[in-house]
Write a protein that holds these residues in place. Structure first.
Motif, PDB file in Angstrom:
ATOM      1  N   THR A  57       6.910   3.427 -13.225  1.00 32.23           N
ATOM      2  CA  THR A  57       6.478   2.199 -12.582  1.00 32.23           C
ATOM      3  C   THR A  57       6.028   2.499 -11.163  1.00 32.23           C
ATOM      4  O   THR A  57       6.383   3.514 -10.582  1.00 32.23           O
ATOM      5  N   ALA A  58       5.239   1.572 -10.630  1.00 33.77           N
ATOM      6  CA  ALA A  58       4.770   1.687  -9.253  1.00 33.77           C
ATOM      7  C   ALA A  58       4.611   0.296  -8.667  1.00 33.77           C
ATOM      8  O   ALA A  58       4.372  -0.671  -9.394  1.00 33.77           O
ATOM      9  N   GLY A  59       4.736   0.229  -7.363  1.00 38.95           N
ATOM     10  CA  GLY A  59       4.461  -1.012  -6.662  1.00 38.95           C
ATOM     11  C   GLY A  59       3.016  -1.032  -6.222  1.00 38.95           C
ATOM     12  O   GLY A  59       2.459   0.000  -5.832  1.00 38.95           O
ATOM     13  N   ARG A 124      -3.222   3.796   3.583  1.00 37.49           N
ATOM     14  CA  ARG A 124      -3.424   5.157   3.089  1.00 37.49           C
ATOM     15  C   ARG A 124      -3.404   5.296   1.575  1.00 37.49           C
ATOM     16  O   ARG A 124      -3.794   6.334   1.045  1.00 37.49           O
ATOM     17  N   ALA A 125      -2.913   4.276   0.882  1.00 32.56           N
ATOM     18  CA  ALA A 125      -2.738   4.416  -0.569  1.00 32.56           C
ATOM     19  C   ALA A 125      -2.871   3.052  -1.247  1.00 32.56           C
ATOM     20  O   ALA A 125      -2.944   2.018  -0.577  1.00 32.56           O
ATOM     21  N   ASP A 126      -2.876   3.097  -2.581  1.00 33.85           N
ATOM     22  CA  ASP A 126      -3.013   1.889  -3.387  1.00 33.85           C
ATOM     23  C   ASP A 126      -1.722   1.506  -4.104  1.00 33.85           C
ATOM     24  O   ASP A 126      -1.460   0.336  -4.339  1.00 33.85           O
ATOM     25  N   LEU A 127      -0.946   2.525  -4.491  1.00 34.28           N
ATOM     26  CA  LEU A 127       0.289   2.336  -5.247  1.00 34.28           C
ATOM     27  C   LEU A 127       1.404   3.109  -4.560  1.00 34.28           C
ATOM     28  O   LEU A 127       1.143   4.062  -3.819  1.00 34.28           O
ATOM     29  N   VAL A 128       2.653   2.736  -4.865  1.00 35.49           N
ATOM     30  CA  VAL A 128       3.798   3.444  -4.296  1.00 35.49           C
ATOM     31  C   VAL A 128       4.861   3.656  -5.371  1.00 35.49           C
ATOM     32  O   VAL A 128       5.088   2.803  -6.221  1.00 35.49           O
ATOM     33  N   ASP A 129       5.463   4.853  -5.335  1.00 40.04           N
ATOM     34  CA  ASP A 129       6.595   5.152  -6.206  1.00 40.04           C
ATOM     35  C   ASP A 129       7.558   6.056  -5.446  1.00 40.04           C
ATOM     36  O   ASP A 129       7.389   6.277  -4.249  1.00 40.04           O
ATOM     37  N   MET A 130       8.545   6.600  -6.148  1.00 41.99           N
ATOM     38  CA  MET A 130       9.555   7.426  -5.485  1.00 41.99           C
ATOM     39  C   MET A 130       9.636   8.852  -6.031  1.00 41.99           C
ATOM     40  O   MET A 130      10.465   9.625  -5.569  1.00 41.99           O
ATOM     41  N   GLU A 131       8.781   9.227  -7.013  1.00 37.96           N
ATOM     42  CA  GLU A 131       8.896  10.559  -7.619  1.00 37.96           C
ATOM     43  C   GLU A 131       7.583  11.296  -7.826  1.00 37.96           C
ATOM     44  O   GLU A 131       7.589  12.526  -7.963  1.00 37.96           O
ATOM     45  N   GLY A 132       6.472  10.619  -7.924  1.00 38.37           N
ATOM     46  CA  GLY A 132       5.206  11.229  -8.326  1.00 38.37           C
ATOM     47  C   GLY A 132       4.825  12.467  -7.543  1.00 38.37           C
ATOM     48  O   GLY A 132       4.436  13.493  -8.126  1.00 38.37           O
ATOM     49  N   TYR A 133       4.912  12.403  -6.216  1.00 45.94           N
ATOM     50  CA  TYR A 133       4.545  13.553  -5.391  1.00 45.94           C
ATOM     51  C   TYR A 133       5.426  14.759  -5.728  1.00 45.94           C
ATOM     52  O   TYR A 133       4.934  15.879  -5.891  1.00 45.94           O
ATOM     53  N   ALA A 134       6.714  14.545  -5.816  1.00 41.26           N
ATOM     54  CA  ALA A 134       7.639  15.650  -6.073  1.00 41.26           C
ATOM     55  C   ALA A 134       7.385  16.296  -7.430  1.00 41.26           C
ATOM     56  O   ALA A 134       7.434  17.528  -7.563  1.00 41.26           O
ATOM     57  N   ILE A 135       7.073  15.488  -8.421  1.00 47.71           N
ATOM     58  CA  ILE A 135       6.786  16.016  -9.754  1.00 47.71           C
ATOM     59  C   ILE A 135       5.484  16.813  -9.735  1.00 47.71           C
ATOM     60  O   ILE A 135       5.411  17.916 -10.285  1.00 47.71           O
ATOM     61  N   ALA A 156       5.506  -4.467  -4.437  1.00 49.64           N
ATOM     62  CA  ALA A 156       6.150  -3.761  -3.325  1.00 49.64           C
ATOM     63  C   ALA A 156       6.579  -4.736  -2.232  1.00 49.64           C
ATOM     64  O   ALA A 156       6.416  -4.487  -1.049  1.00 49.64           O
ATOM     65  N   ASP A 157       7.149  -5.850  -2.673  1.00 50.98           N
ATOM     66  CA  ASP A 157       7.689  -6.840  -1.750  1.00 50.98           C
ATOM     67  C   ASP A 157       9.081  -7.231  -2.248  1.00 50.98           C
ATOM     68  O   ASP A 157       9.682  -6.489  -3.028  1.00 50.98           O
ATOM     69  N   GLU A 158       9.587  -8.364  -1.835  1.00 53.96           N
ATOM     70  CA  GLU A 158      10.927  -8.782  -2.245  1.00 53.96           C
ATOM     71  C   GLU A 158      11.068  -8.820  -3.769  1.00 53.96           C
ATOM     72  O   GLU A 158      12.152  -8.611  -4.308  1.00 53.96           O
ATOM     73  N   GLY A 159       9.977  -9.077  -4.478  1.00 52.01           N
ATOM     74  CA  GLY A 159      10.000  -9.112  -5.938  1.00 52.01           C
ATOM     75  C   GLY A 159      10.349  -7.774  -6.567  1.00 52.01           C
ATOM     76  O   GLY A 159      10.799  -7.712  -7.709  1.00 52.01           O
ATOM     77  N   ALA A 160      10.159  -6.685  -5.823  1.00 51.02           N
ATOM     78  CA  ALA A 160      10.497  -5.356  -6.333  1.00 51.02           C
ATOM     79  C   ALA A 160      11.989  -5.223  -6.615  1.00 51.02           C
ATOM     80  O   ALA A 160      12.401  -4.401  -7.436  1.00 51.02           O
TER      81      ALA A 160
END
Length: 191
Positions: A57-59, A124-135, A156-160
């Protein structure tokens, strides 16, 4: 013949990956993801035909972004890249994944649920996640091709903070994308 290793941060993101497809649940965040992927790749006797597929998933960092995306680049958004460069080192904060048009994914250990942070990242970007770069980084270090398939689960707001109740809908789309890859077809990406 190409073989796939599907990597997801959480088992819930990979819930609909077809049976028999190898799945690595890497854990949440950059450190867990990088270590899990590196350990898995180091234990494989032959990487020559392997393609790593990170699903998750991504925000959305911009209004109107939804659906399934394959980023063209991923950046490590919470590293002090300028300071590291000033010290004479290359932080490699951006990895190019494929050519052509498409979104940029920002990866960081911060769970983005704050509109101010989201708006800053959207520069700087369109989407955000917590693992993609590291993988992607770990795969590159082993010379293994990687594809990132990200489904927008939130804005990527309170709904996240409702991610637990949102992930199943994303997992269904991600499972279908893997099914398409296995059948030799490209997943239906959102334009």
């Amino acid at each position: 013949m190409v073989s796939y290793l599907v990597v997801a941060a959480a088992a819930s993101e990979a819930a609909y990956v077809p049976d028999g497809v190898p799945v690595l649940v890497a854990g949440i965040g950059k450190t867990a993801a990088a270590v899990s992927v590196a350990r898995a790749l180091a234990q494989m006797p032959d990487l020559s035909d392997l393609v790593l597929v990170n699903i998750g998933t991504a925000g959305a960092l911009r209004p109107g972004l939804s659906g399934l995306h394959e980023p063209v680049a991923v950046l490590n958004h919470d590293i002090s890249a300028d300071a590291i460069r000033a010290l004479g080192h290359d932080p490699r904060e951006r990895l190019e994944l494929r050519s052509g048009a498409g979104p940029v994914l920002a990866t960081g250990d911060l769970f983005v649920a704050d509109p101010e942070l989201r708006d800053a990242l959207a520069l700087r970007a369109d989407l955000v996640d917590m693992e993609g770069y590291a993988i992607a980084y770990a795969a590159a270090e082993f010379g293994v091709p990687v594809r990132l398939l990200k489904h927008v689960s939130d804005n990527a707001d309170e709904g996240a903070l409702e991610w637990v109740s949102l992930v199943d809908a994303s997992a269904r789309v991600l499972g279908e994308a893997v099914t398409q890859l296995l059948a030799g077809r490209e997943p239906a990406l959102t334009v």
